[in-house]
Design a protein around this motif. Sequence first.
Motif, PDB file in Angstrom:
ATOM      1  N   VAL A  63       0.864  -1.167   0.000  1.00 48.53           N
ATOM      2  CA  VAL A  63       0.000   0.000   0.000  1.00 48.53           C
ATOM      3  C   VAL A  63       0.907   1.225   0.000  1.00 48.53           C
ATOM      4  O   VAL A  63       2.052   1.153   0.453  1.00 48.53           O
ATOM      5  CB  VAL A  63      -0.969   0.046   1.213  1.00 48.53           C
ATOM      6  N   THR A  64       0.399   2.330  -0.505  1.00 52.68           N
ATOM      7  CA  THR A  64       1.184   3.560  -0.487  1.00 52.68           C
ATOM      8  C   THR A  64       1.163   4.128   0.921  1.00 52.68           C
ATOM      9  O   THR A  64       0.290   3.788   1.732  1.00 52.68           O
ATOM     10  CB  THR A  64       0.607   4.605  -1.458  1.00 52.68           C
ATOM     11  N   ALA A  91      -2.239   2.810   9.527  1.00 52.67           N
ATOM     12  CA  ALA A  91      -1.656   1.464   9.421  1.00 52.67           C
ATOM     13  C   ALA A  91      -0.136   1.572   9.394  1.00 52.67           C
ATOM     14  O   ALA A  91       0.419   2.512   8.824  1.00 52.67           O
ATOM     15  CB  ALA A  91      -2.158   0.768   8.159  1.00 52.67           C
ATOM     16  N   GLN A  92       0.517   0.617  10.030  1.00 49.47           N
ATOM     17  CA  GLN A  92       1.970   0.633  10.155  1.00 49.47           C
ATOM     18  C   GLN A  92       2.588  -0.499   9.338  1.00 49.47           C
ATOM     19  O   GLN A  92       1.938  -1.518   9.101  1.00 49.47           O
ATOM     20  CB  GLN A  92       2.374   0.486  11.629  1.00 49.47           C
ATOM     21  N   PRO A  93       3.864  -0.335   8.939  1.00 46.61           N
ATOM     22  CA  PRO A  93       4.520  -1.426   8.209  1.00 46.61           C
ATOM     23  C   PRO A  93       4.487  -2.707   9.045  1.00 46.61           C
ATOM     24  O   PRO A  93       4.730  -2.681  10.246  1.00 46.61           O
ATOM     25  CB  PRO A  93       5.970  -0.941   8.056  1.00 46.61           C
ATOM     26  N   GLY A  94       4.143  -3.804   8.409  1.00 43.84           N
ATOM     27  CA  GLY A  94       4.108  -5.085   9.108  1.00 43.84           C
ATOM     28  C   GLY A  94       2.780  -5.396   9.780  1.00 43.84           C
ATOM     29  O   GLY A  94       2.605  -6.509  10.289  1.00 43.84           O
ATOM     30  N   ASP A  95       1.839  -4.447   9.825  1.00 47.43           N
ATOM     31  CA  ASP A  95       0.520  -4.754  10.395  1.00 47.43           C
ATOM     32  C   ASP A  95      -0.053  -5.962   9.665  1.00 47.43           C
ATOM     33  O   ASP A  95       0.120  -6.117   8.453  1.00 47.43           O
ATOM     34  CB  ASP A  95      -0.446  -3.572  10.242  1.00 47.43           C
ATOM     35  N   VAL A  96      -0.729  -6.829  10.409  1.00 47.25           N
ATOM     36  CA  VAL A  96      -1.290  -8.053   9.836  1.00 47.25           C
ATOM     37  C   VAL A  96      -2.804  -8.052  10.027  1.00 47.25           C
ATOM     38  O   VAL A  96      -3.302  -7.802  11.121  1.00 47.25           O
ATOM     39  CB  VAL A  96      -0.668  -9.306  10.502  1.00 47.25           C
ATOM     40  N   VAL A 119       0.872  -5.944   5.673  1.00 46.86           N
ATOM     41  CA  VAL A 119       0.957  -4.703   4.920  1.00 46.86           C
ATOM     42  C   VAL A 119       2.419  -4.302   4.727  1.00 46.86           C
ATOM     43  O   VAL A 119       3.192  -4.252   5.678  1.00 46.86           O
ATOM     44  CB  VAL A 119       0.197  -3.568   5.655  1.00 46.86           C
ATOM     45  N   ILE A 120       2.771  -4.036   3.487  1.00 39.00           N
ATOM     46  CA  ILE A 120       4.077  -3.496   3.136  1.00 39.00           C
ATOM     47  C   ILE A 120       3.823  -2.078   2.625  1.00 39.00           C
ATOM     48  O   ILE A 120       3.083  -1.891   1.658  1.00 39.00           O
ATOM     49  CB  ILE A 120       4.758  -4.328   2.024  1.00 39.00           C
ATOM     50  N   ILE A 121       4.425  -1.099   3.290  1.00 38.04           N
ATOM     51  CA  ILE A 121       4.185   0.292   2.892  1.00 38.04           C
ATOM     52  C   ILE A 121       5.250   0.713   1.893  1.00 38.04           C
ATOM     53  O   ILE A 121       6.451   0.637   2.163  1.00 38.04           O
ATOM     54  CB  ILE A 121       4.141   1.216   4.120  1.00 38.04           C
ATOM     55  N   LYS A 122       4.788   1.117   0.727  1.00 44.03           N
ATOM     56  CA  LYS A 122       5.654   1.482  -0.391  1.00 44.03           C
ATOM     57  C   LYS A 122       5.972   2.973  -0.319  1.00 44.03           C
ATOM     58  O   LYS A 122       5.072   3.801  -0.261  1.00 44.03           O
ATOM     59  CB  LYS A 122       4.921   1.152  -1.694  1.00 44.03           C
TER      60      LYS A 122
END
Length: 162
Positions: A63-64, A91-96, A119-122
């Motif tokens: 996600v952006t 939302a934070q990087p790595g949230d599941v 979630v991987i934040i791009k």
Amino acid sequence: LMRKKVAVKIPGGVDSGSRLRLTGEGEAGVYGGPPGDLYVFIHVAPHEFFKRDHTDIICQVEVTFVQAALGDTIAVPTLNGTKSLEIPKGAQPGDVFRFKGEGIPSLRSNRRGDQLIQVIIKTPVGLSKKQESLLKEFARLESNKLSSKLKSLLKGNSAGAN
């Protein structure tokens, strides 16, 4: 040695190392006895998007940082099609996130595992001058918040140290 084609029904939920027995499909018995059993050993090839953890499947979606900060609804592939996932604000990087019952069927029950979505934040690249300017303004506003928190934290620490 005789060759023969045999149809094998692979039940949902089998994993690498599973063994299926096909009764009576093995070699002919000694002295006209009944044929033996044929054992089929299963190897499940890895999938390019889904990873397996017992009956759960795991995937990662990008996600952006704007979607992560403001929240959004995104489409996520599942084993049975596509489902909508609500990404909450902040939302934070790595949230599941979890889709209940969208994983692998269990061999020992009627239950299915879950699908876990990480979630991987791009981080954006190739920003326009306007985007860069807006991000610098955002950074300035954030640094004011952070420096205020840091100053109060340092005051608290230096008072406790004396």
